[in-house]
Design a protein around this motif. Structure first.
Motif, PDB file in Angstrom:
ATOM      1  N   LYS A 518     -16.734 -13.230  33.109  1.00 55.19           N
ATOM      2  CA  LYS A 518     -15.556 -12.504  32.664  1.00 55.19           C
ATOM      3  C   LYS A 518     -15.947 -11.622  31.480  1.00 55.19           C
ATOM      4  O   LYS A 518     -16.573 -12.101  30.533  1.00 55.19           O
ATOM      5  CB  LYS A 518     -14.467 -13.498  32.247  1.00 55.19           C
ATOM      6  CG  LYS A 518     -13.074 -12.918  32.164  1.00 55.19           C
ATOM      7  CD  LYS A 518     -12.065 -14.057  31.972  1.00 55.19           C
ATOM      8  CE  LYS A 518     -10.652 -13.514  32.060  1.00 55.19           C
ATOM      9  NZ  LYS A 518      -9.663 -14.604  31.884  1.00 55.19           N
ATOM     10  N   THR A 520     -14.392  -9.137  28.633  1.00 46.80           N
ATOM     11  CA  THR A 520     -13.115  -8.735  28.024  1.00 46.80           C
ATOM     12  C   THR A 520     -13.313  -7.817  26.825  1.00 46.80           C
ATOM     13  O   THR A 520     -12.422  -7.648  26.016  1.00 46.80           O
ATOM     14  CB  THR A 520     -12.354  -9.980  27.568  1.00 46.80           C
ATOM     15  OG1 THR A 520     -13.187 -10.738  26.704  1.00 46.80           O
ATOM     16  CG2 THR A 520     -11.941 -10.824  28.756  1.00 46.80           C
ATOM     17  N   GLY A 524     -18.456 -11.689  26.258  1.00 46.32           N
ATOM     18  CA  GLY A 524     -17.817 -12.065  27.518  1.00 46.32           C
ATOM     19  C   GLY A 524     -17.961 -13.559  27.760  1.00 46.32           C
ATOM     20  O   GLY A 524     -18.237 -14.334  26.848  1.00 46.32           O
TER      21      GLY A 524
END
Length: 719
Positions: A518, A520, A524
């Protein structure tokens, strides 16, 4: 009240099947001893040891109660115990505090399911047993052939050492006396009188039978004792005083189990039973010393007083504490009761030493000081204050601050710990819901007070549904708890259908990768693991193997993978039930120097677990109960057919006289309302007990219905 020494005390547990007349018999014994003005009765709620509002309403004993009789210089403490199979754990707990057991048998019905169980409990504790055939006045019990058949049934089950020490006098006017086979005297009674007999001649028709029974008793008492056998062969009998002494020893050593006859309901032969217990039941000082666990003094100080013996080299040692006034004081709390007026009442046995009113003692189990204000002995619900109690006696004290059932108290620095009884696991769980907000506020404190009284109760919140769950030995047990909440604590609740604790498992092997990534902005999340799953044997639980080589996953992240798998397993896969009996091997993976952390690998473990479950042939498991059903033999066919319809597997069937015992393994889901069905099938003459045995695979058609109605667990993981 007079103070009694250990040699002048008899502690007796009165045990037997429900409705054998135990509670009424105790009330009759108290009346015969002039402890009460009139004999109490269960039917009208006046029995001394049936004072709980729920017991009075249901006319059945649900918890242990204590009463005492002062009889010819001896104090006899009676522990009245439940006879309903749902409350049998109370009868077993009572045996920790007594030196003998009176096994009461209903004369019309003979030996029943719970009679067998309490006999085994007494065997477990090496307790001398006195068998009392009660309700001999019943119209269905006045047959000589019926009594002989019952005696043969007892010997078949429990051995040839069951021997009558009385013969009942029964004629056209009913049961109105007994013949004492030791003294060879007859005692006659007025039914519904004061329980005091008058000595008379043995009736002519009974003379021959009484003489034969006397000789059989003498021969059995003399058996195994050379000096008695020599006297028996030389004289042809044993003098009365020698016979009394020898019979007392034989009962104390479990070599003989005497059989007596009474009618508690009509107060016949009750004074003779008191006489018998006075002369033949062992006193506390005659029993073996009590085994207890002790911490050595230096260790107790070094470990800051903790009693578990696990700290910094702490070692336990076993000590034998004699039941003697000269030994250090030790009290064992065997029961706790909550009274609306007196608060918490603690019942205790004086294991050793002597305790005085207003004494300050130490609770060894909790390392707290307690003051014993208003030292008492209990006569049912009524507390009779005493100035002191000697070793071997049973007493009670109200309003102790921290003391609960199973605790040991005594003189400071003389710590010992008596082994508490392990309670059986509850067999049934219901969801419980307060009716109002006010009930919700009162629920937890009220149930915790009931849990202090009954150690079998479990109360907890289901982490999956957030429901409050109440567990007990069966539906009647749980309904009694709910009724007590309403009557005693003014807390009303609603019971929901009992929950079956299903589990999930796997039947095949699987190999999957869980990759969580993921991004962001900034740091991450990255976690990657590869696992293999395989089934374990039933009951093995969970096993995790770290098979990582070469650092493909850093060591500090491996526990996170395991945690993620366990969290996902707790949520279930098929129907939201925990997954059990499987093994996980973590064998590979990868990580990122910056983005990897514990949360990322926990999420990766969850993903890998879900993927493996798809491949591993998941299956539902259901709890299988070991069930024992006892009913008259004419109902055996109907019961077997009903069990087959409940997916039951019959393990065996035994006949005991006119009763049939069926043993079977049945899924819990099929037994939730069995009590009502059994009553219907046997016209109320059958009884059953069940306990958790093992888990087994749910058949596919049944599993499909369970999965269809269940809420499939939702997962928050994102690829």
């Amino acid at each position: 009240m007079k103070t009694y020494q250990g040699s002048e005390i008899r502690n007796v547990a009165v045990v037997g099947h429900a409705h054998s007349g135990k509670t009424t018999l105790i009330s009759a014994l108290l009346h015969a001893a002039k402890m009460t003005d009139k004999p109490g009765r269960v039917d009208d709620g006046t029995a001394v040891t049936a004072y709980d509002e729920e017991e009075v309403a249901k006319r059945t004993t649900m918890q242990n109660a204590v009463a005492f009789a002062e009889w010819q210089g001896v104090k006899i403490n009676f522990l009245d115990t439940p006879g309903f199979h749902m409350f049998c754990h109370e009868a077993r707990a009572a045996m920790l505090s007594v030196e003998s057991a009176v096994v009461v048998i209903n004369a019309p019905n003979g030996i029943e399911t719970v009679t067998e169980r309490v006999w085994k409990f007494a065997e477990e504790f090496d307790l001398p047993r006195v068998v009392v055939i009660n309700q001999v006045d019943h119209p269905k019990a006045d047959s000589y052939s019926g009594r002989e058949a019952m005696l043969e049934d007892m010997r078949e089950r429990w051995g040839r050492h069951l021997v009558p020490v009385q013969l009942p006098i029964v004629d056209e006017s009913g049961f109105h006396g007994v013949v004492d086979l030791v003294t060879m005297e007859a005692f006659y009674y007025t039914p519904d009188g004061d329980g005091r007999g008058k000595i008379g001649e043995i009736p002519g028709p009974l003379h021959t039978r009484a003489q034969a029974a006397h000789e059989a008793l003498v021969e059995l008492v003399a058996e195994g004792k050379d000096e008695l056998m020599e006297e028996f062969f030389r004289e042809g009998t044993i003098p009365e005083q020698h016979l009394i002494t020898a019979l007392h020893e034989a009962i104390r050593e479990d070599r003989i189990f005497p059989v007596l006859y009474t009618s508690g309901g009509r107060n016949v032969a009750t004074d003779h039973l008191l006489d018998f217990l006075k002369v033949y039941a062992p006193a506390p000082i005659e029993r073996e010393p009590v085994a207890a666990r002790a911490l050595k003094q230096a260790v107790a100080v070094h470990t800051n007083g903790h009693s578990n013996g696990n700290g910094d080299g702490a070692t336990d040692e076993m000590v034998m504490r004699h039941v003697d006034d000269q030994q250090p004081l030790a009290l064992y709390v065997f029961k706790t009761m909550t009274d609306p007026f007196s608060g918490r009442i603690s019942f205790f046995k004086v294991i050793s030493g002597m305790v005085k009113n207003d004494a300050t003692v130490e609770n060894y189990s909790r390392k707290e000081q307690e003051r014993l204000a208003h030292l008492s002995v209990m006569q049912g619900r009524k507390a009779v204050e005493v100035s002191e109690l000697h070793a071997g006696d049973i007493g009670a004290v109200a309003k102790l601050r921290v003391t609960l059932t199973g605790d040991t108290l005594g003189a400071k620095g003389q710590d010992i710990f008596l082994q508490s009884l392990a309670m059986p696991e509850p067999a049934m769980t219901y969801a419980i819901e307060p009716k109002t907000r006010a009930d919700e506020d009162k629920l937890a404190p009220a149930i915790h007070k009931l849990m202090e009284e009954d150690l079998l109760i479990r109360f907890f919140r289901d982490p999956q549904t957030n429901e409050f769950l109440l567990a007990g030995s069966g539906q009647p047990h749980i309904e009694a708890i709910v009724s007590k909440l309403k009557r005693r604590y003014h807390t009303e609740v609603t019971l929901k259908a009992p929950k079956v604790p299903y589990r999930e498992t796997i039947r095949g092997r699987a190999d999957a990768q869980g990759r969580h990534k993921k991004q962001t902005g900034g740091h991450g999340q990255f976690g990657d693991c590869k696992i293999k799953m395989e089934p374990l044997t039933r009951g093995a639980g969970f096993e995790f193997v770290n098979d990582i080589f070469g650092g493909s996953i850093p060591r500090q992240f491996v526990p996170a993978v395991e945690k993620g798998i366990l969290e996902s397993a707790a949520r279930g896969y098929l129907a939201g039930y925990p997954v059990v009996d499987f093994k996980v091997i973590l064998y590979d993976g990868s990580y990122h120097d910056v983005d990897s952390n514990e949360m990322s690998f926990k999420m990766a473990g969850r993903l890998a677990f879900r993927k493996c479950m798809e491949q591993a042939k998941p299956a539902l498991l259901e709890p299988i109960m070991h069930v024992e059903i006892e009913a008259p033999e004419e109902f055996a066919g109907a019961l077997m057919g009903d069990l087959n319809g409940r997916r039951g597997r019959v393990q065996g069937m035994e006949s005991h006289g006119k009763q049939t015992l069926i043993r079977a393994e049945v899924p819990m889901a099929e037994m939730l309302s069995y009590g009502t069905i059994l009553t219907s099938l046997t016209q109320g003459r059958g009884s059953f007990r069940m306990e958790m045995d093992h888990y087994d695979i749910v058949p596919q058609p049944v599993a499909e219905k369970i999965v269809a109605t269940a809420k499939r667990p939702a997962e928050e993981e994102e690829e």
